[in-house]
Enzyme design. Structure first.
Site, PDB file in Angstrom:
ATOM      1  N   GLY A 150      -1.055  -6.388   4.052  1.00 31.11           N
ATOM      2  CA  GLY A 150      -0.887  -7.074   5.328  1.00 31.11           C
ATOM      3  C   GLY A 150      -2.157  -7.809   5.733  1.00 31.11           C
ATOM      4  O   GLY A 150      -3.266  -7.310   5.545  1.00 31.11           O
ATOM      5  N   ARG A 177       2.644  -8.824  -1.179  1.00 31.60           N
ATOM      6  CA  ARG A 177       2.856  -7.474  -1.701  1.00 31.60           C
ATOM      7  C   ARG A 177       3.479  -7.635  -3.087  1.00 31.60           C
ATOM      8  O   ARG A 177       4.394  -8.424  -3.274  1.00 31.60           O
ATOM      9  CB  ARG A 177       3.745  -6.663  -0.768  1.00 31.60           C
ATOM     10  CG  ARG A 177       3.156  -6.574   0.646  1.00 31.60           C
ATOM     11  CD  ARG A 177       3.904  -5.584   1.525  1.00 31.60           C
ATOM     12  NE  ARG A 177       3.475  -5.659   2.913  1.00 31.60           N
ATOM     13  CZ  ARG A 177       2.410  -5.046   3.407  1.00 31.60           C
ATOM     14  NH1 ARG A 177       1.659  -4.309   2.610  1.00 31.60           N
ATOM     15  NH2 ARG A 177       2.092  -5.149   4.689  1.00 31.60           N
ATOM     16  N   ASP A 180      -5.006   0.840   1.685  1.00 32.88           N
ATOM     17  CA  ASP A 180      -5.036   1.843   0.620  1.00 32.88           C
ATOM     18  C   ASP A 180      -4.242   1.424  -0.607  1.00 32.88           C
ATOM     19  O   ASP A 180      -4.646   1.692  -1.748  1.00 32.88           O
ATOM     20  CB  ASP A 180      -4.576   3.212   1.136  1.00 32.88           C
ATOM     21  CG  ASP A 180      -3.182   3.178   1.760  1.00 32.88           C
ATOM     22  OD1 ASP A 180      -2.597   2.083   1.887  1.00 32.88           O
ATOM     23  OD2 ASP A 180      -2.683   4.251   2.121  1.00 32.88           O
ATOM     24  N   THR A 196      -7.229  -3.797   7.513  1.00 35.10           N
ATOM     25  CA  THR A 196      -5.882  -3.478   7.995  1.00 35.10           C
ATOM     26  C   THR A 196      -5.945  -3.223   9.484  1.00 35.10           C
ATOM     27  O   THR A 196      -6.869  -2.546   9.960  1.00 35.10           O
ATOM     28  CB  THR A 196      -5.287  -2.255   7.282  1.00 35.10           C
ATOM     29  OG1 THR A 196      -4.110  -1.814   7.995  1.00 35.10           O
ATOM     30  CG2 THR A 196      -6.270  -1.099   7.205  1.00 35.10           C
ATOM     31  N   ASP A 253      -4.179  -1.289  11.119  1.00 34.54           N
ATOM     32  CA  ASP A 253      -3.766   0.082  11.445  1.00 34.54           C
ATOM     33  C   ASP A 253      -4.929   1.062  11.555  1.00 34.54           C
ATOM     34  O   ASP A 253      -4.759   2.164  12.082  1.00 34.54           O
ATOM     35  CB  ASP A 253      -2.781   0.602  10.395  1.00 34.54           C
ATOM     36  CG  ASP A 253      -1.447  -0.115  10.449  1.00 34.54           C
ATOM     37  OD1 ASP A 253      -1.016  -0.456  11.568  1.00 34.54           O
ATOM     38  OD2 ASP A 253      -0.840  -0.347   9.392  1.00 34.54           O
ATOM     39  N   ASP A 301      -6.237   2.990   9.369  1.00 34.04           N
ATOM     40  CA  ASP A 301      -5.767   4.259   8.807  1.00 34.04           C
ATOM     41  C   ASP A 301      -6.385   4.569   7.442  1.00 34.04           C
ATOM     42  O   ASP A 301      -5.818   5.339   6.659  1.00 34.04           O
ATOM     43  CB  ASP A 301      -4.243   4.248   8.685  1.00 34.04           C
ATOM     44  CG  ASP A 301      -3.711   3.136   7.793  1.00 34.04           C
ATOM     45  OD1 ASP A 301      -4.501   2.234   7.429  1.00 34.04           O
ATOM     46  OD2 ASP A 301      -2.518   3.163   7.457  1.00 34.04           O
ATOM     47  N   ARG A 333       3.373   2.570  11.522  1.00 32.73           N
ATOM     48  CA  ARG A 333       4.432   3.406  10.951  1.00 32.73           C
ATOM     49  C   ARG A 333       3.945   4.813  10.660  1.00 32.73           C
ATOM     50  O   ARG A 333       4.649   5.784  10.885  1.00 32.73           O
ATOM     51  CB  ARG A 333       4.973   2.774   9.665  1.00 32.73           C
ATOM     52  CG  ARG A 333       5.836   1.563   9.870  1.00 32.73           C
ATOM     53  CD  ARG A 333       6.581   1.171   8.611  1.00 32.73           C
ATOM     54  NE  ARG A 333       5.684   0.892   7.512  1.00 32.73           N
ATOM     55  CZ  ARG A 333       5.141  -0.295   7.272  1.00 32.73           C
ATOM     56  NH1 ARG A 333       5.419  -1.305   8.077  1.00 32.73           N
ATOM     57  NH2 ARG A 333       4.337  -0.487   6.236  1.00 32.73           N
TER      58      ARG A 333
END
Length: 320
Positions: free
Chosen positions: A12, A73, A104, A126, A128, A130, A172
């Site tokens: 992303g 992707r 990741d 990213t 996120d 994360d 998510r």
């Protein structure tokens, strides 16, 4: 000796990726190293889509969101034969080291290339936030501020109509955007995938606020915690309060990166080149307690980046 560095963005997109790319290219050129950009991530690598980069290639992009190298992707890259093919494409182009900007999944792909003799440095990009091994990922600060801006605008109309608004944000598997934007935006409840929630308690909190004269309420939901549409419907049924739902979606990925994202992205991009010139490989750059650090990529991919639970509890206390 590293003589030719490749760079790609994968997964992303995140605001600040262009600032990072700019730093990689210009630091490499400053250090006398040839640098090539790989288009469309691993999909472009498999297709041999590469172009030589010079100082002008990354001019006027530090302020732009998205990624000028574009991204994709690529499920095909999970296949070992395609990983070997991609490593061969890099070697054929004379590229002996690769900087990968992504999450990741992108880093796992990078490690596959490392097993075929390509030196690797990963940079966490990213929204996120994360990625284990770092307190910060490129794009996260911009995404949080985008959500905050939306909360401010939605609060204006919610107050005018005496409504409850449920806002769904990205996340998510991780609720970091929801937590920081919810705390910064004064949300009444923050629902994240890491922490089970009791909808009855959420509704009770709303009713207590309504009874003391509150003219609006904001519920922030990370997409991994549940459907905002379904949650909003159930809240209205349980409380009788008029409820509206807003799903922010991909607006959170776009926009001009904040100063924080531009500065850290620039520092990481430059450091990636320096690390490769020192002979480093299989590392990820990160931020720990406000300092730029180098983490082993194996460690970053095996640990888990959990939610800041004290911060989550604080958000609950301040929203009483």
């Amino acid at each position: 000796m590293v003589k030719h560095i490749g760079v790609l963005t994968s997964g992303g997109d995140a605001p600040g990726m262009n600032a990072c790319l700019r730093a990689v290219v210009r630091m490499a050129i400053y250090r006398g190293i040839q640098v090539s950009g790989i288009l469309r991530g691993y999909a472009g690598l498999l297709a041999g889509e590469m172009r030589a980069m010079d100082v002008g290639s990354v001019g006027d992009i530090i302020h732009r969101g998205g990624t000028v190298l574009r991204t994709a992707r690529c499920k095909e890259f999970f296949e070992p034969e395609n990983q070997a093919l991609a490593a061969g494409k890099l070697k054929d182009a004379g590229i002996d080291a690769l900087v990968v900007i992504g999450g990741d999944g992108s880093f796992r792909g990078a490690q596959a290339l490392m097993r075929h003799g390509i030196r690797i440095v990963g940079i966490p990009g990213t929204i996120d936030n994360d990625i284990p091994g770092t307190d910060y990922t490129i794009g996260f600060d911009t995404a949080v501020n985008t959500v905050l801006d939306a909360i401010n605008k939605i609060r204006d109309t919610a107050t005018s109509h005496d409504r409850t608004n449920v806002i769904e944000v990205m996340g998510r598997r991780a609720g970091h955007i929801a937590l920081l934007a919810g705390l910064g935006g004064g949300a009444e409840s923050i629902l994240v995938p890491e922490v089970p929630f009791d909808l009855d308690e959420v509704c009770a909190r709303l009713l207590r606020g309504h009874d003391r004269g509150k003219l609006h309420s904001i519920i922030l939901v990370a997409e991994g915690a549940g459907s905002a549409v379904e949650i909003g419907k159930r809240i209205e049924e349980k409380t009788g309060l008029e409820t509206r739902v807003t799903i922010l979606g991909h607006i959170q990925r776009g926009g001009n990166p904040t100063a924080t994202d531009r500065i850290w992205a620039s520092r990481m991009g430059a450091q990636a080149v320096e690390a490769l010139l020192r002979g480093q490989s299989n590392i990820m750059l990160g931020v720990r307690k406000g300092e730029l650090v180098e983490e082993n990529l194996d460690k970053a991919l095996t640990e888990r980046n959990g939610l800041d639970e004290p911060l989550y509890r604080l958000a609950g206390v301040l929203s009483i």
